[in-house]
Design an enzyme around this catalytic site. Structure first.
Site, PDB file in Angstrom:
ATOM      1  N   ASP A  60      44.667  31.520  43.108  1.00  0.00           N
ATOM      2  CA  ASP A  60      45.265  32.688  42.329  1.00  0.00           C
ATOM      3  C   ASP A  60      46.182  33.378  43.387  1.00  0.00           C
ATOM      4  O   ASP A  60      45.782  33.945  44.353  1.00  0.00           O
ATOM      5  CB  ASP A  60      43.771  33.674  42.147  1.00  0.00           C
ATOM      6  CG  ASP A  60      44.187  34.793  41.475  1.00  0.00           C
ATOM      7  OD1 ASP A  60      45.642  35.078  41.147  1.00  0.00           O
ATOM      8  OD2 ASP A  60      43.538  35.657  41.093  1.00  0.00           O
ATOM      9  N   TYR A 105      33.542  36.681  31.313  1.00  0.00           N
ATOM     10  CA  TYR A 105      34.278  36.923  32.547  1.00  0.00           C
ATOM     11  C   TYR A 105      34.984  38.623  32.637  1.00  0.00           C
ATOM     12  O   TYR A 105      34.747  39.474  33.642  1.00  0.00           O
ATOM     13  CB  TYR A 105      35.166  36.042  32.591  1.00  0.00           C
ATOM     14  CG  TYR A 105      36.176  36.080  33.903  1.00  0.00           C
ATOM     15  CD1 TYR A 105      35.971  35.387  35.001  1.00  0.00           C
ATOM     16  CD2 TYR A 105      37.324  36.748  33.652  1.00  0.00           C
ATOM     17  CE1 TYR A 105      36.980  35.212  36.046  1.00  0.00           C
ATOM     18  CE2 TYR A 105      38.459  36.811  34.897  1.00  0.00           C
ATOM     19  CZ  TYR A 105      38.038  36.229  36.083  1.00  0.00           C
ATOM     20  OH  TYR A 105      38.867  35.975  36.975  1.00  0.00           O
TER      21      TYR A 105
END
Length: 120
Positions: free
Chosen positions: A38, A14
């Site tokens: 987020d 990632y």
């Protein structure tokens, strides 16, 4: 359940893919029905198209990630990483907790950061 090694490697992939501006590789780590929160407390982002848009925009904005500590696994289906996001004019200190499915794909990402974790 995925192994701790698999989850840690997925989070390293990632970071590496994000920093290489490869949104497709980052999104490929996610299940099609994944959810991103987020930061935690904001409305979730759900599904492949929305997640692709989220990462495409973040990368296009010039964001880069730096790990602050080793990636951590768990005895369960989660792994976490403490890192810094550098965006032009802004730095964010965050901890992401990822939940994985049996196939080893991320099904949930929770980003933990708040107003005190921002530097301008």
């Amino acid at each position: 359940m995925p192994s701790q090694d698999h989850m840690k490697q997925a989070l390293q992939t990632y970071v590496d893919a994000f920093n290489a501006a490869d949104a497709a590789a980052v999104c490929g780590l996610y299940a099609d029905d994944a959810v991103i929160e987020d930061p935690v407390g904001h409305p979730p982002i759900s599904g492949r198209a929305a997640i692709e848009e989220f990462y495409t925009n973040a990368i296009a904005g010039g964001a880069k990630l730096t790990l602050d500590a080793p990636i951590r696994g768990s005895h369960g289906d989660r792994a976490a990483m403490a890192f810094t996001v550098d965006v032009p004019g802004l730095r964010v200190h965050a901890i992401d907790v990822m939940t994985f499915n049996a196939e080893g794909k991320i099904v949930r990402m929770e980003a933990h950061w708040g107003p005190d974790d921002l530097e301008t």
